[in-house]
Design a protein around this motif. Structure first.
Motif, PDB file in Angstrom:
ATOM      1  N   ASP B 164       0.966  -1.372  -0.054  1.00  0.00           N
ATOM      2  CA  ASP B 164      -0.096  -0.008  -0.144  1.00  0.00           C
ATOM      3  C   ASP B 164       1.139   1.358   0.407  1.00  0.00           C
ATOM      4  N   TYR B 165       0.624   2.462  -0.790  1.00  0.00           N
ATOM      5  CA  TYR B 165       1.318   3.383  -0.766  1.00  0.00           C
ATOM      6  C   TYR B 165       1.566   3.989   0.921  1.00  0.00           C
ATOM      7  N   GLN B 166       2.346   4.423   1.498  1.00  0.00           N
ATOM      8  CA  GLN B 166       2.644   5.099   2.654  1.00  0.00           C
ATOM      9  C   GLN B 166       3.747   5.890   2.975  1.00  0.00           C
ATOM     10  N   ARG B 167       3.606   6.543   3.340  1.00  0.00           N
ATOM     11  CA  ARG B 167       4.739   7.448   3.706  1.00  0.00           C
ATOM     12  C   ARG B 167       4.538   8.197   5.553  1.00  0.00           C
ATOM     13  N   ALA B 168       6.015   8.556   5.791  1.00  0.00           N
ATOM     14  CA  ALA B 168       6.114   9.345   7.204  1.00  0.00           C
ATOM     15  C   ALA B 168       6.664  10.348   6.842  1.00  0.00           C
ATOM     16  N   LEU B 169       5.747  10.743   8.162  1.00  0.00           N
ATOM     17  CA  LEU B 169       7.042  12.471   8.836  1.00  0.00           C
ATOM     18  C   LEU B 169       6.939  12.525  10.161  1.00  0.00           C
ATOM     19  N   PRO B 170       8.304  12.802  10.187  1.00  0.00           N
ATOM     20  CA  PRO B 170       8.759  13.113  11.855  1.00  0.00           C
ATOM     21  C   PRO B 170       7.531  14.083  12.807  1.00  0.00           C
ATOM     22  N   LEU B 171       7.670  13.591  13.472  1.00  0.00           N
ATOM     23  CA  LEU B 171       6.253  13.618  14.686  1.00  0.00           C
ATOM     24  C   LEU B 171       6.296  15.358  14.432  1.00  0.00           C
ATOM     25  N   SER B 172       7.357  15.995  14.770  1.00  0.00           N
ATOM     26  CA  SER B 172       7.782  17.534  14.674  1.00  0.00           C
ATOM     27  C   SER B 172       6.971  18.220  13.481  1.00  0.00           C
ATOM     28  N   VAL B 173       7.029  17.255  12.655  1.00  0.00           N
ATOM     29  CA  VAL B 173       6.542  17.794  11.053  1.00  0.00           C
ATOM     30  C   VAL B 173       5.228  17.951  11.400  1.00  0.00           C
ATOM     31  N   ALA B 174       4.579  16.463  12.395  1.00  0.00           N
ATOM     32  CA  ALA B 174       3.497  16.399  11.797  1.00  0.00           C
ATOM     33  C   ALA B 174       2.664  17.071  12.676  1.00  0.00           C
ATOM     34  N   THR B 175       3.161  17.190  13.782  1.00  0.00           N
ATOM     35  CA  THR B 175       2.337  18.658  15.116  1.00  0.00           C
ATOM     36  C   THR B 175       3.002  20.043  14.764  1.00  0.00           C
ATOM     37  N   PRO B 225      11.756   4.571  13.326  1.00  0.00           N
ATOM     38  CA  PRO B 225      12.038   5.141  12.091  1.00  0.00           C
ATOM     39  C   PRO B 225      11.252   4.666  10.964  1.00  0.00           C
ATOM     40  N   PHE B 226      10.365   4.902  10.223  1.00  0.00           N
ATOM     41  CA  PHE B 226       9.422   4.532   9.396  1.00  0.00           C
ATOM     42  C   PHE B 226      10.642   4.137   7.910  1.00  0.00           C
ATOM     43  N   THR B 227      10.470   2.828   7.710  1.00  0.00           N
ATOM     44  CA  THR B 227      11.897   2.529   6.514  1.00  0.00           C
ATOM     45  C   THR B 227      11.256   1.344   5.467  1.00  0.00           C
ATOM     46  N   GLY B 228       9.289   2.327   5.717  1.00  0.00           N
ATOM     47  CA  GLY B 228       9.199   1.721   3.550  1.00  0.00           C
ATOM     48  C   GLY B 228       9.862   2.022   2.784  1.00  0.00           C
ATOM     49  N   PHE B 229       9.191   1.121   1.815  1.00  0.00           N
ATOM     50  CA  PHE B 229       9.828   1.416   0.023  1.00  0.00           C
ATOM     51  C   PHE B 229       9.798   3.265  -0.319  1.00  0.00           C
ATOM     52  N   GLN B 230       8.537   3.264  -0.409  1.00  0.00           N
ATOM     53  CA  GLN B 230       8.660   5.274  -0.513  1.00  0.00           C
ATOM     54  C   GLN B 230       9.842   6.250   0.566  1.00  0.00           C
ATOM     55  N   GLN B 231       9.968   6.016   1.443  1.00  0.00           N
ATOM     56  CA  GLN B 231      10.671   6.425   2.621  1.00  0.00           C
ATOM     57  C   GLN B 231      12.118   5.809   2.335  1.00  0.00           C
ATOM     58  N   SER B 232      12.438   4.586   2.022  1.00  0.00           N
ATOM     59  CA  SER B 232      14.043   4.556   2.318  1.00  0.00           C
ATOM     60  C   SER B 232      14.354   4.085   0.438  1.00  0.00           C
TER      61      SER B 232
END
Lengths: 377, 377
Positions: B164-175, B225-232
């Motif tokens: 599934d398409y997945q991306r992450a943001l650092p908590l500091s950016v998300a909040t 840290p998120f290491t999914g395909f679209q991130q790493s």
């Protein structure tokens, strides 16, 4: 100094045997866009998913209230109409499938160099407007006239000819009732988006896209055949450059498939799991109602009939839904579909090549790989 | 039997020196689409003209009322929200310019083989939704968490990885509040169109498109840290295949031009008449406010400052209009524009090449031919 149109416009040409898509074709593919095939699931194509082909630029119309449409030429009383004037006539809504005459062009061998469509140049919308014959009656068009010429606000150069986009219909078609031609002011119940002709366009149900003049500014009744660029040079079926060619008119039958399963990003190859797979899609013809749709999962060696859904609300000019259950087995499959219409037209398996890549409706196959779960990491 | 993902997904590669656009790139160019550059005239991009990039298929969501968004992971109280639940929170509207991280890719040498964007992968919309930090506060996200992972409903295979398409943001950016991240339910005042994430998507003002997760189903707070395909794997700036690379984040400055005059259909070369020509366009940067725009009409040999229009209604995250008057003389001209931002970033004249063709913002020139009327047939 002394630039001439020939310096800007390359002549029409065919791609060489192994020639990839060029920078010019890519620039067109990036501007214009097809319907992502999964959007065949929608009866009516949502805004932004319908195909768009613009010969020149999309005109910028910040104030639709200032737009004028003239009806002139061989008429008793020329008309000069605002959008409000048009809205004061009785309005008609027709669900229509539109397809670009160049759909499928990039799949031809040799490939005509132009907008490089695969098979996605299609879409279906509810178009609302005034029947053209009502406006021609209001103006008192000369019944002995020959062609009615439609002029858009889009302006450019094409093969050395500077022009406003212009196309004509025979008077009998312009005033006919099968199909009934519309001067449309709304798409799917909202004012026309810029790329679909804001604020006015022609809708000729059953005809390819070149007839559907956008950004419509004038309707001119003529007593001689129209010989403008888009009528006598472009949009003609020719196998050699010098023949007069046959004009492109109504849409040949085509069926398309919602690609099953899910895709690989880069190759667009489809992945399904073993077992029953519901195949579905749409089929249409501008020549006669669709009479049957068949499905092949082995590249055309064998065909099975699909189930045609009922025609919805008498929508004669819109695509028709179909479905078929396929039992997928592990391995690779070439899945395709073909439509026939009530006049006996059947989608061909082989290309009917012409220099413009026009009105081509050869069957296409989608590469589907069926992967057993156990084999997947 | 025994198909494996490696059979479906070719590895990432670079095009050869004279390699034209391939069938795989064309299939992506036909599905996804850019903003036709004349649409830079609109402050807010009308539906259907905004760029669209979909990694896999556009999910079909006939009933938005049945959609659920979960907020879970390292939270005090997991949430399971309907669209109506989201609409019960205070709504915020932000005007945001979005750009694909791969914009300009097809102009690079050598060309990374992927979605072959020229420079049109951009658009600006008014996005309305709930601030993400409001939802994370409601759930009680662990303040010691690291990344917040966003999962969309779009599913496919990419370089051999089913996902599934997945991306992450650092908590500091998300909040954070600069920018304030939104879970958006509306675009330009209407429910999201299917291709823009119906019914829910993330909007991260100032960041490239890969962060703007569409068809949003879950928000998961993680302590690693998120290491999914679209991130790493994807969306990293690498010059060689094996380096770890830098992540792609905020949008580098770019200015684009409404192409002046009118086009030749096939070459898209522009034609103008001699005399004053108003040049105009838009400029943006996700890194800092745009501070200046310059224009060159001789391929970058000389530059003149353009007039920057005022920022409209405090729209910090939207593109800014600019204009400049050029006196065209007969002959051929290469017209381009470049933006600078308040942090001192300037659009480069030369490409900053990387294997993904990411975050490239080299200046582009438009071929303009000025033709005296007397020379035109």
């Amino acid at each position: 100094m002394g630039q001439r149109p020939g310096d800007l416009s390359a002549p029409a040409r065919l791609a060489g045997p192994d020639e990839g898509i060029g920078a010019d074709e890519l620039a067109l593919a990036t501007r214009n866009h097809g319907l992502p095939l999964e959007a065949l699931r929608h009866d009516v194509t949502p805004p932004g998913l319908h195909y768009v082909l613009t010969h020149y630029d999309i005109p910028y119309v910040p104030d639709a209230g200032a737009w004028r449409l003239t009806v002139d030429g061989h008429v008793r009383t020329p008309l000069d109409l605002s959008l409000a004037d048009l809205l004061s006539f009785p309005q008609v809504t027709t669900r229509v499938t539109l397809e670009c005459a160049g759909n499928g062009r990039a799949l031809l061998t040799p490939r005509p160099v132009s907008q490089p469509w695969l098979v996605e140049a299609v879409g279906t919308a509810d178009w609302t407007g005034v029947p053209l014959r009502r406006l021609l009656a209001e103006a008192g068009a000369d019944p002995a006239a020959v062609d009615v010429v439609f002029t858009g606000a889009d302006h450019g150069v094409e093969r050395g000819v500077e022009q406003d986009y212009q196309r004509a219909l025979p008077l009998s078609v312009a005033t006919g009732d099968d199909p009934q031609v519309l001067v449309a002011t709304a798409m799917n119940g909202a004012p026309l988006p810029p790329q679909h002709g804001r604020p006015l366009r022609l809708i000729v149900p059953g005809w390819y896209g070149m007839a559907q003049v956008k950004w419509l500014r004038s309707v001119t009744v003529g007593d001689v055949p129209f010989t403008g660029f888009q009528q006598s040079v472009a949009y003609r079926i020719r196998r050699t450059p010098d023949e007069e060619g046959e004009p492109v008119t109504r849409i040949a039958p085509r069926a398309l498939l919602v690609p099953p399963g899910f895709p690989d990003f880069m190759s667009r190859t489809r992945v399904v799991r073993p077992g029953p797979v519901r195949l579905s899609g749409r089929a249409w013809s501008g020549q006669a109602p669709v009479s049957s749709v068949e499905v092949s999962t082995d590249g055309g060696a064998h065909w099975e009939p699909a189930v045609l859904d009922p025609v919805v609300d008498g929508h004669r000019w819109a695509w028709r839904a179909w479905h078929h259950t396929w039992t997928a087995t592990p391995g690779e499959h070439a899945v395709g579909t073909r439509a026939s219409d009530a006049d006996g037209h059947v989608q061909p398996l082989d290309q009917h090549w012409n220099r413009g890549g026009l009105a081509n409706n050869a069957v296409c196959f989608v590469r589907v790989v069926c992967v057993a779960d156990a084999c997947w990491p």
